[in-house]
Motif scaffolding. Sequence first.
Motif, PDB file in Angstrom:
ATOM      1  N   ARG A   1     -22.191  38.257  54.391  1.00 42.59           N
ATOM      2  CA  ARG A   1     -22.459  38.320  52.954  1.00 42.59           C
ATOM      3  C   ARG A   1     -22.416  39.756  52.458  1.00 42.59           C
ATOM      4  NH1 ARG A   1     -27.658  36.930  52.182  1.00 42.59           N
ATOM      5  NH2 ARG A   1     -27.383  36.532  49.970  1.00 42.59           N
ATOM      6  N   SER A   2     -22.966  40.677  53.242  1.00 45.67           N
ATOM      7  CA  SER A   2     -22.946  42.087  52.842  1.00 45.67           C
ATOM      8  C   SER A   2     -21.519  42.630  52.818  1.00 45.67           C
ATOM      9  CB  SER A   2     -23.814  42.929  53.781  1.00 45.67           C
ATOM     10  OG  SER A   2     -23.164  43.166  55.023  1.00 45.67           O
ATOM     11  N   GLN A   3     -20.676  42.162  53.743  1.00 42.68           N
ATOM     12  CA  GLN A   3     -19.292  42.624  53.759  1.00 42.68           C
ATOM     13  C   GLN A   3     -18.508  42.078  52.571  1.00 42.68           C
ATOM     14  OE1 GLN A   3     -17.906  45.085  56.079  1.00 42.68           O
ATOM     15  NE2 GLN A   3     -20.095  45.175  55.698  1.00 42.68           N
ATOM     16  N   LEU A   4     -18.740  40.840  52.224  1.00 46.46           N
ATOM     17  CA  LEU A   4     -18.104  40.276  51.031  1.00 46.46           C
ATOM     18  C   LEU A   4     -18.530  41.047  49.783  1.00 46.46           C
ATOM     19  CD1 LEU A   4     -18.487  36.494  51.897  1.00 46.46           C
ATOM     20  CD2 LEU A   4     -16.309  37.705  51.629  1.00 46.46           C
ATOM     21  N   ALA A   5     -19.818  41.359  49.673  1.00 47.86           N
ATOM     22  CA  ALA A   5     -20.309  42.126  48.518  1.00 47.86           C
ATOM     23  C   ALA A   5     -19.699  43.521  48.505  1.00 47.86           C
ATOM     24  CB  ALA A   5     -21.837  42.214  48.564  1.00 47.86           C
ATOM     25  N   THR A   6     -19.564  44.127  49.670  1.00 42.64           N
ATOM     26  CA  THR A   6     -19.012  45.477  49.767  1.00 42.64           C
ATOM     27  C   THR A   6     -17.566  45.507  49.293  1.00 42.64           C
ATOM     28  OG1 THR A   6     -20.496  46.070  51.584  1.00 42.64           O
ATOM     29  CG2 THR A   6     -18.445  47.333  51.378  1.00 42.64           C
ATOM     30  N   PHE A   7     -16.749  44.598  49.794  1.00 46.01           N
ATOM     31  CA  PHE A   7     -15.334  44.616  49.433  1.00 46.01           C
ATOM     32  C   PHE A   7     -15.106  44.078  48.020  1.00 46.01           C
ATOM     33  CE2 PHE A   7     -15.025  45.697  53.779  1.00 46.01           C
ATOM     34  CZ  PHE A   7     -13.833  46.412  53.897  1.00 46.01           C
ATOM     35  N   ALA A   8     -16.001  43.230  47.539  1.00 46.19           N
ATOM     36  CA  ALA A   8     -15.901  42.780  46.147  1.00 46.19           C
ATOM     37  C   ALA A   8     -16.155  43.925  45.178  1.00 46.19           C
ATOM     38  CB  ALA A   8     -16.892  41.648  45.892  1.00 46.19           C
ATOM     39  N   SER A   9     -16.876  44.948  45.615  1.00 49.91           N
ATOM     40  CA  SER A   9     -17.151  46.095  44.738  1.00 49.91           C
ATOM     41  C   SER A   9     -15.952  47.035  44.638  1.00 49.91           C
ATOM     42  CB  SER A   9     -18.373  46.867  45.259  1.00 49.91           C
ATOM     43  OG  SER A   9     -18.059  47.610  46.426  1.00 49.91           O
ATOM     44  N   VAL A  10     -14.939  46.835  45.511  1.00 48.30           N
ATOM     45  CA  VAL A  10     -13.768  47.721  45.546  1.00 48.30           C
ATOM     46  C   VAL A  10     -12.487  46.984  45.160  1.00 48.30           C
ATOM     47  CG1 VAL A  10     -12.346  49.187  47.049  1.00 48.30           C
ATOM     48  CG2 VAL A  10     -14.851  49.206  47.268  1.00 48.30           C
ATOM     49  N   PHE A  11     -12.353  45.742  45.605  1.00 46.18           N
ATOM     50  CA  PHE A  11     -11.130  44.961  45.382  1.00 46.18           C
ATOM     51  C   PHE A  11     -11.379  43.848  44.367  1.00 46.18           C
ATOM     52  CE2 PHE A  11     -10.405  46.873  49.517  1.00 46.18           C
ATOM     53  CZ  PHE A  11      -9.046  47.166  49.521  1.00 46.18           C
ATOM     54  N   GLY A  12     -10.317  43.477  43.662  1.00 44.46           N
ATOM     55  CA  GLY A  12     -10.436  42.444  42.639  1.00 44.46           C
ATOM     56  C   GLY A  12     -10.374  41.026  43.157  1.00 44.46           C
ATOM     57  N   GLU A  13      -9.764  40.838  44.339  1.00 47.45           N
ATOM     58  CA  GLU A  13      -9.576  39.491  44.887  1.00 47.45           C
ATOM     59  C   GLU A  13     -10.091  39.448  46.322  1.00 47.45           C
ATOM     60  OE1 GLU A  13      -8.224  36.871  43.298  1.00 47.45           O
ATOM     61  OE2 GLU A  13      -7.672  37.930  41.459  1.00 47.45           O
ATOM     62  N   LEU A  14     -10.787  38.355  46.647  1.00 47.42           N
ATOM     63  CA  LEU A  14     -11.305  38.161  48.006  1.00 47.42           C
ATOM     64  C   LEU A  14     -10.996  36.743  48.484  1.00 47.42           C
ATOM     65  CD1 LEU A  14     -14.962  39.578  48.104  1.00 47.42           C
ATOM     66  CD2 LEU A  14     -12.871  40.725  48.830  1.00 47.42           C
ATOM     67  N   ALA A  15     -10.869  36.585  49.803  1.00 50.47           N
ATOM     68  CA  ALA A  15     -10.797  35.266  50.419  1.00 50.47           C
ATOM     69  C   ALA A  15     -11.426  35.365  51.796  1.00 50.47           C
ATOM     70  CB  ALA A  15      -9.360  34.760  50.500  1.00 50.47           C
ATOM     71  N   LEU A  16     -11.791  34.221  52.337  1.00 51.65           N
ATOM     72  CA  LEU A  16     -12.431  34.162  53.643  1.00 51.65           C
ATOM     73  C   LEU A  16     -11.828  32.996  54.417  1.00 51.65           C
ATOM     74  CD1 LEU A  16     -14.875  35.502  55.218  1.00 51.65           C
ATOM     75  CD2 LEU A  16     -16.216  33.535  54.443  1.00 51.65           C
ATOM     76  N   ILE A  17     -11.467  33.238  55.676  1.00 50.69           N
ATOM     77  CA  ILE A  17     -10.915  32.189  56.534  1.00 50.69           C
ATOM     78  C   ILE A  17     -11.846  32.009  57.730  1.00 50.69           C
ATOM     79  CG2 ILE A  17      -8.939  31.404  57.879  1.00 50.69           C
ATOM     80  CD1 ILE A  17      -7.185  33.323  56.307  1.00 50.69           C
ATOM     81  N   ALA A  18     -12.325  30.799  57.949  1.00 51.32           N
ATOM     82  CA  ALA A  18     -13.201  30.525  59.089  1.00 51.32           C
ATOM     83  C   ALA A  18     -13.207  29.024  59.372  1.00 51.32           C
ATOM     84  CB  ALA A  18     -14.619  31.009  58.815  1.00 51.32           C
ATOM     85  N   GLU A  19     -13.608  28.695  60.592  1.00 56.51           N
ATOM     86  CA  GLU A  19     -13.734  27.283  60.955  1.00 56.51           C
ATOM     87  C   GLU A  19     -14.922  26.665  60.224  1.00 56.51           C
ATOM     88  OE1 GLU A  19     -13.749  26.484  65.160  1.00 56.51           O
ATOM     89  OE2 GLU A  19     -12.224  28.016  65.537  1.00 56.51           O
ATOM     90  N   PRO A  20     -14.822  25.378  59.876  1.00 53.18           N
ATOM     91  CA  PRO A  20     -15.933  24.721  59.163  1.00 53.18           C
ATOM     92  C   PRO A  20     -17.268  24.837  59.891  1.00 53.18           C
ATOM     93  CG  PRO A  20     -13.976  23.337  59.105  1.00 53.18           C
ATOM     94  CD  PRO A  20     -13.652  24.488  60.021  1.00 53.18           C
TER      95      PRO A  20
END
Length: 281
Positions: A189-208
């Motif tokens: 969650r902290s990494q998503l927040a970090t990169f959301a503060s720099v980049f306009g688009e995010l995605a995440l790929i992981a197993e269910p």
Amino acid sequence: MNEQIPVLRDVDGGTAKLMPDVDRERAWLLTVDGAPQSYVDLDAPTHLEFEYTRRLAHVVDCAADEGAPLELLHLGGGALTLPRYVAATRPGSRQDVVEADRGLLELVAEHLPLPAGSGIEVHAADARAWVEAAPADSADVLIADVFGGSRVPAHLTSVEYARAAERVLRPGGIYAANLADGAPFAFLRSQLATFASVFGELALIAEPGVLRGRRFGNALLLASHTPIGTAALARRTAADAFPARVEHGLTLTRLIGDATAVRDVDAVASPEPPDGAFSVG
């Protein structure tokens, strides 16, 4: 067929072992301190054994028209599985690989040499230092697959690092990081927040199973300033032997919740995996 024997060597990051695959004549599994790092088939560079490596390959496959050459920066080398894949599928690509473990680089160069004319340059250096010194707008794709032991180093988790990575990427370029976490996903969650503060688009790929918090595992964080081809990625990842989901938009906003961006001063490494999460016999 010549019988291959395991190779054991002390490297900077621990004890590296190259184990031959009895079912494939020139295929090897690389582990460091028992944790799997890479799988390489020298005769079939497009054979990708690890699921997370296949997902990174899907990102590269969707980054440009099929076969078009790209310029890639790989942070973390291992046995150079993904660079070999790109060299085979996108001839003419230029790739820089940055790996801090000189002993590991020597082992791979000796036993798993790159083919001539691969377009792959390997550098013994710290990933963050290399990114900060790299030319601006010099990479179409930046792939971060850096683990100290089984943890992502703290200095590759901050806003300052994310800004340095953004500077290296060309307009429309994509950043892809292999991360590892488990519920309640404080690190992810902290990494998503970090990169959301720099980049306009995010995605995440992981197993269910990972996304639902059932187990600790890999998750790929993708970041860009242009829309990420999530539909194409979802089709590819869903067709894998171990299907994954591609999350974006409101789903990621909900996952981030109240997590905040990480600065250098308070950055920490990713969590220690539970016993047995990534080890092999």
